[in-house]
Design a protein around this motif. Structure first.
Motif, PDB file in Angstrom:
ATOM      1  N   HIS A 159      42.186  47.129  40.680  1.00 57.84           N
ATOM      2  CA  HIS A 159      40.856  46.869  40.227  1.00 57.84           C
ATOM      3  C   HIS A 159      40.479  47.273  38.862  1.00 57.84           C
ATOM      4  CE1 HIS A 159      41.535  49.684  43.643  1.00 57.84           C
ATOM      5  NE2 HIS A 159      40.522  49.537  44.467  1.00 57.84           N
ATOM      6  N   THR A 160      41.518  46.355  37.639  1.00 66.49           N
ATOM      7  CA  THR A 160      41.357  46.689  36.353  1.00 66.49           C
ATOM      8  C   THR A 160      41.087  44.698  36.303  1.00 66.49           C
ATOM      9  OG1 THR A 160      43.506  45.880  36.619  1.00 66.49           O
ATOM     10  CG2 THR A 160      42.780  47.644  35.971  1.00 66.49           C
ATOM     11  N   VAL A 172      32.856  40.932  44.090  1.00 69.40           N
ATOM     12  CA  VAL A 172      33.516  41.768  44.320  1.00 69.40           C
ATOM     13  C   VAL A 172      32.837  42.098  46.071  1.00 69.40           C
ATOM     14  CG1 VAL A 172      34.986  43.564  44.595  1.00 69.40           C
ATOM     15  CG2 VAL A 172      34.382  43.248  42.528  1.00 69.40           C
ATOM     16  N   THR A 173      33.509  41.605  47.237  1.00 70.19           N
ATOM     17  CA  THR A 173      33.302  42.331  48.250  1.00 70.19           C
ATOM     18  C   THR A 173      33.433  43.178  49.374  1.00 70.19           C
ATOM     19  OG1 THR A 173      34.684  39.830  49.780  1.00 70.19           O
ATOM     20  CG2 THR A 173      32.058  39.285  48.785  1.00 70.19           C
ATOM     21  N   SER A 226      43.906  50.081  47.181  1.00 66.27           N
ATOM     22  CA  SER A 226      45.135  49.202  46.120  1.00 66.27           C
ATOM     23  C   SER A 226      44.486  48.368  45.284  1.00 66.27           C
ATOM     24  CB  SER A 226      46.668  49.296  46.710  1.00 66.27           C
ATOM     25  OG  SER A 226      46.579  48.035  47.511  1.00 66.27           O
ATOM     26  N   THR A 227      43.487  47.983  46.329  1.00 62.71           N
ATOM     27  CA  THR A 227      43.216  46.348  45.756  1.00 62.71           C
ATOM     28  C   THR A 227      41.648  46.577  46.142  1.00 62.71           C
ATOM     29  OG1 THR A 227      43.432  45.348  47.752  1.00 62.71           O
ATOM     30  CG2 THR A 227      45.503  45.490  45.683  1.00 62.71           C
ATOM     31  N   MET A 228      40.614  45.342  45.289  1.00 68.05           N
ATOM     32  CA  MET A 228      39.642  44.360  45.029  1.00 68.05           C
ATOM     33  C   MET A 228      39.500  43.498  46.112  1.00 68.05           C
ATOM     34  SD  MET A 228      38.055  44.627  42.110  1.00 68.05           S
ATOM     35  CE  MET A 228      38.739  43.200  40.188  1.00 68.05           C
ATOM     36  N   PRO A 271      47.260  41.530  41.328  1.00 69.66           N
ATOM     37  CA  PRO A 271      48.148  43.201  42.757  1.00 69.66           C
ATOM     38  C   PRO A 271      49.922  43.915  42.017  1.00 69.66           C
ATOM     39  CG  PRO A 271      47.300  41.181  43.697  1.00 69.66           C
ATOM     40  CD  PRO A 271      47.533  41.167  42.736  1.00 69.66           C
ATOM     41  N   ARG A 272      49.930  44.796  42.125  1.00 69.78           N
ATOM     42  CA  ARG A 272      51.017  45.425  41.859  1.00 69.78           C
ATOM     43  C   ARG A 272      51.019  47.106  42.724  1.00 69.78           C
ATOM     44  NH1 ARG A 272      49.178  47.709  36.095  1.00 69.78           N
ATOM     45  NH2 ARG A 272      47.521  47.988  37.127  1.00 69.78           N
TER      46      ARG A 272
END
Length: 350
Positions: free
Chosen positions: A260-261, A290-291, A296-298, A336-337
């Protein structure tokens, strides 16, 4: 002496007359080709010289071989005459096929030079290819039938089989149902403009280019040089993707699963810089947005354009590789983490 000169005159004269006629026809075609540069027909017709000479020679010998008055020829007149007749039929079929092929090639060449739409050229190419195959099959069948009719025994057998032609036709129709279905599907593809030679298609998840279309099967060359051969009825009974319909320009997407960052604005600027240096991008359009999001992710989608299917693949790969490399080098926190924490022990300390 006459017994020697007469056969030499008959055979030699036939050959000489054939060569002279062939030369005269070739000269006329060459002059016609020089006068009419706008059409390749006359030059291509010169390819018919050999089958024409075979037909002329066989016809002349068929009409004059009895004049040799050789005892061996007189005793085998029927066999020699029938053999020359078979040569005439075979060479005539060869000449007709060659002449039709020349006419079709000439018409296609003229159409291809005056038409600027590649899709129409591919459509006409597919149609003339199938027409040529149909004409060849019809001429061969007629020639074989004419050859069989020269044998009295086969004519008798053919006449006796006419009574059972209905039953044989029903059996053959049932047995050849799949083949006939593919045959009619070939006509539908050729004249329905569904798929053409050179079209980029996706069938059964395989991406490739249509390389050959026949009356019964269609061959697709995949990106890794494999050939997928499938019946033409597949394209009339099942959905498939044709990327060449309505123009060859294409729009492609590249998806990223990021944290997200992730700096979306900076990614948008970097995408534009990458496209400006990418020769396969046609410059028509691009975007990044951004779709979708998850806990946890985008999901970030990049949209790019290119002039054809090959270039859109190259552009997508370049964007994917360079953006990921830039994120890993400049903004590793955007990747991603997976957050992990040590598990708490259920045992209490002593």
């Amino acid at each position: 002496m006459e017994n020697v000169l007469r056969p030499v005159i008959v055979v030699g004269g036939s050959i000489t007359l054939t060569l002279l006629l062939g030369w005269a026809v070739d000269v006329l075609l060459r002059r016609a080709d020089e006068r009419h540069h706008e059409t390749p027909l006359w030059g291509l017709l010169r390819r018919c010289r050999l089958p024409l000479q075979v037909v002329l020679l066989a016809a002349i010998l068929r009409a004059t071989f009895r004049e040799t008055r050789w005892p061996s020829v007189d005793s085998h007149q029927d066999r020699i005459g029938q053999t020359l007749t078979l040569v005439i039929i075979g060479a005539g079929a060869w000449l007709v096929i060659r002449a039709v092929s020349v006419a079709v090639q000439s018409a296609y060449a003229r159409y291809a030079t005056v038409t600027r739409d590649p899709a129409r050229v591919r459509r006409v190419r597919t149609q003339v290819t199938l027409i040529m195959r149909i004409v060849t099959a019809v001429v061969i069948v007629v020639a074989v039938a004419a050859i069989l009719l020269t044998f009295p025994g086969l004519r008798t057998i053919g006449t006796s089989m006419l009574a059972s032609a209905g039953i044989i036709g029903i059996v053959a129709g049932v047995a050849a149902q799949s083949t006939l279905g593919n045959l009619f599907a070939g006509f539908q593809i050729a004249f329905g403009d569904m798929v053409r030679i050179g079209d980029t298609v996706v069938v059964d998840g395989e991406w490739g280019v249509v390389e050959e279309v026949t009356l019964t099967f269609l061959a697709v060359r995949t990106w890794d040089e494999r050939r997928i051969t499938m019946p033409v009825s597949y394209f009339t009974s099942r959905p498939f993707e044709n990327w060449s319909r309505g123009g060859v320009q294409m729009t492609g997407t590249v998806f990223f699963q990021l944290d997200h960052t992730a700096p979306v604005d900076l990614m948008r600027e970097k995408l534009h810089d990458i496209l400006l240096e990418c020769p396969s991008w046609d410059g028509r359009d691009w975007s990044l947005a951004v779709t979708d999001t998850t806990p946890s992710t985008m999901e970030v989608r990049a949209v790019v354009t290119a002039k054809d299917a090959d270039d859109i693949w190259t552009t997508r790969c370049a964007v994917r590789e360079q953006l990921l490399a830039w994120l890993a080098a400049e903004h590793p926190q955007a990747l991603p983490r997976i957050t992990m924490s040590p598990a708490k022990s259920s045992r209490s300390g002593a």
